[in-house]
Design a protein around this motif. Structure first.
Motif, PDB file in Angstrom:
ATOM      1  N   ILE A  62       0.820  -1.211   0.000  1.00  0.00           N
ATOM      2  CA  ILE A  62       0.000   0.000   0.000  1.00  0.00           C
ATOM      3  C   ILE A  62       0.859   1.268   0.000  1.00  0.00           C
ATOM      4  CG2 ILE A  62      -1.844   1.244   1.184  1.00  0.00           C
ATOM      5  CD1 ILE A  62      -2.656  -1.459  -0.064  1.00  0.00           C
ATOM      6  N   PRO A  63       1.803   1.434   0.955  1.00  0.00           N
ATOM      7  CA  PRO A  63       2.653   2.647   0.885  1.00  0.00           C
ATOM      8  C   PRO A  63       3.499   2.708  -0.373  1.00  0.00           C
ATOM      9  CG  PRO A  63       3.417   1.163   2.621  1.00  0.00           C
ATOM     10  CD  PRO A  63       2.085   0.663   2.176  1.00  0.00           C
ATOM     11  N   ARG A  64       3.877   1.554  -0.924  1.00  0.00           N
ATOM     12  CA  ARG A  64       4.648   1.576  -2.174  1.00  0.00           C
ATOM     13  C   ARG A  64       3.805   2.124  -3.317  1.00  0.00           C
ATOM     14  NH1 ARG A  64       7.171  -4.444  -1.254  1.00  0.00           N
ATOM     15  NH2 ARG A  64       8.651  -3.854   0.393  1.00  0.00           N
ATOM     16  N   ILE A  65       2.546   1.728  -3.356  1.00  0.00           N
ATOM     17  CA  ILE A  65       1.651   2.261  -4.390  1.00  0.00           C
ATOM     18  C   ILE A  65       1.490   3.769  -4.219  1.00  0.00           C
ATOM     19  CG2 ILE A  65      -0.737   2.282  -5.205  1.00  0.00           C
ATOM     20  CD1 ILE A  65      -0.836  -0.716  -4.664  1.00  0.00           C
ATOM     21  N   LEU A  66       1.339   4.222  -2.969  1.00  0.00           N
ATOM     22  CA  LEU A  66       1.206   5.660  -2.710  1.00  0.00           C
ATOM     23  C   LEU A  66       2.445   6.415  -3.183  1.00  0.00           C
ATOM     24  CD1 LEU A  66      -0.393   5.710   0.855  1.00  0.00           C
ATOM     25  CD2 LEU A  66      -1.520   6.029  -1.345  1.00  0.00           C
ATOM     26  N   ASN A  67       3.628   5.859  -2.921  1.00  0.00           N
ATOM     27  CA  ASN A  67       4.864   6.508  -3.368  1.00  0.00           C
ATOM     28  C   ASN A  67       4.957   6.551  -4.887  1.00  0.00           C
ATOM     29  OD1 ASN A  67       5.678   6.887  -0.709  1.00  0.00           O
ATOM     30  ND2 ASN A  67       6.809   4.966  -0.625  1.00  0.00           N
ATOM     31  N   ILE A  68       4.502   5.483  -5.547  1.00  0.00           N
ATOM     32  CA  ILE A  68       4.506   5.454  -7.013  1.00  0.00           C
ATOM     33  C   ILE A  68       3.576   6.522  -7.564  1.00  0.00           C
ATOM     34  CG2 ILE A  68       3.815   4.087  -9.019  1.00  0.00           C
ATOM     35  CD1 ILE A  68       4.858   1.617  -7.512  1.00  0.00           C
ATOM     36  N   VAL A  69       2.401   6.672  -6.936  1.00  0.00           N
ATOM     37  CA  VAL A  69       1.437   7.678  -7.402  1.00  0.00           C
ATOM     38  C   VAL A  69       2.006   9.087  -7.212  1.00  0.00           C
ATOM     39  CG1 VAL A  69      -0.859   8.633  -7.032  1.00  0.00           C
ATOM     40  CG2 VAL A  69      -0.532   6.164  -6.984  1.00  0.00           C
ATOM     41  N   ILE A  70       2.656   9.325  -6.057  1.00  0.00           N
ATOM     42  CA  ILE A  70       3.297  10.632  -5.841  1.00  0.00           C
ATOM     43  C   ILE A  70       4.357  10.887  -6.907  1.00  0.00           C
ATOM     44  CG2 ILE A  70       4.801  11.943  -4.289  1.00  0.00           C
ATOM     45  CD1 ILE A  70       3.396  10.566  -1.945  1.00  0.00           C
ATOM     46  N   GLY A  71       5.182   9.874  -7.189  1.00  0.00           N
ATOM     47  CA  GLY A  71       6.219  10.011  -8.218  1.00  0.00           C
ATOM     48  C   GLY A  71       5.641  10.248  -9.604  1.00  0.00           C
ATOM     49  N   THR A  72       4.477   9.641  -9.878  1.00  0.00           N
ATOM     50  CA  THR A  72       3.822   9.856 -11.176  1.00  0.00           C
ATOM     51  C   THR A  72       3.437  11.315 -11.357  1.00  0.00           C
ATOM     52  OG1 THR A  72       2.950   7.594 -11.153  1.00  0.00           O
ATOM     53  CG2 THR A  72       1.884   9.160 -12.635  1.00  0.00           C
ATOM     54  N   GLY A  73       2.907  11.940 -10.294  1.00  0.00           N
ATOM     55  CA  GLY A  73       2.571  13.361 -10.371  1.00  0.00           C
ATOM     56  C   GLY A  73       3.800  14.216 -10.602  1.00  0.00           C
TER      57      GLY A  73
END
Length: 203
Positions: A62-73
């Motif tokens: 879950i936190p890895r997905i959140l970090n990926i989404v932040i990086g995508t932005g």
């Protein structure tokens, strides 16, 4: 104004809306913790605390997905700000500032708050190797308690939501400005073409 990449804009709007959705799912907790009648807040503090403990205990995915989404932005901003025009710097630069404020609030307040709630170390400051010391409250010398810590977390979520809405407003403003400019250029081209055709007819 140079035309911005629609795909880069999508990379910004997608993560922003994703996090707004997450914050909206927390809003029923935050609203009651912040604005409910003080005498009736205790059940909401318990609900929020249990929910935050559950979130913090989520699988590492879950936190890895959140970090990926932040990086995508952030990737979207890098693409849009590569060789930018002055107008793009205005809209995308301001959007990036707001986005980074949101990231800072997330890391400094929300992530740290989740750790405090999960550990139950309210009002304590981490030192070296897990050593803790309770910092005094600047007003009355008392520790910052559980309710104040949970309210700070709820307020951080609200601030973060407002910041992300600001990102969407700036991106929408950029889109509107570009469409307005394109319409004005098309109108100028039409008038120029009519004048050119009129002068040819006179000849």
């Amino acid at each position: 104004m140079s035309k911005s990449s629609p795909f880069a804009t999508f990379l910004i709007i997608g993560p922003t809306c994703f996090f707004l959705g997450m914050l909206f799912s927390l809003f029923p907790y935050d609203y009651n913790v912040l604005w409910a009648v003080p005498e009736s807040r205790e059940p909401y503090f318990n609900l929020l605390e249990n929910h935050l403990k559950f979130l913090h205990a989520s699988p590492p995915l879950i936190p890895r997905i959140l970090n990926i989404v932040i990086g995508t932005g952030l990737l979207g901003f890098i693409v849009k700000l590569y060789k930018p025009s002055e107008a793009n710097m205005l809209f995308d630069g301001a959007s990036l500032v707001l986005y980074m404020i949101g990231v800072t609030v997330y890391i400094a307040n929300i992530v740290k708050g989740l750790r405090v709630v999960s550990a139950g170390t309210y009002g304590q400051m981490e030192l070296v190797e897990g050593e803790t010391i309770p910092p005094p409250d600047p007003i009355n010398g008392e520790m910052i308690g559980r309710e104040d810590s949970l309210r700070v977390l709820a307020a951080s979520n609200t601030i973060l939501a407002l910041v992300l809405v600001g990102v969407l407003v700036l991106q929408a403003g950029q889109w509107y400005a570009q469409r307005k400019e394109e319409a004005e250029i098309a109108e100028m081209d039409r008038i120029a073409a009519e004048k050119k055709n009129g002068s040819k007819k006179k000849q």
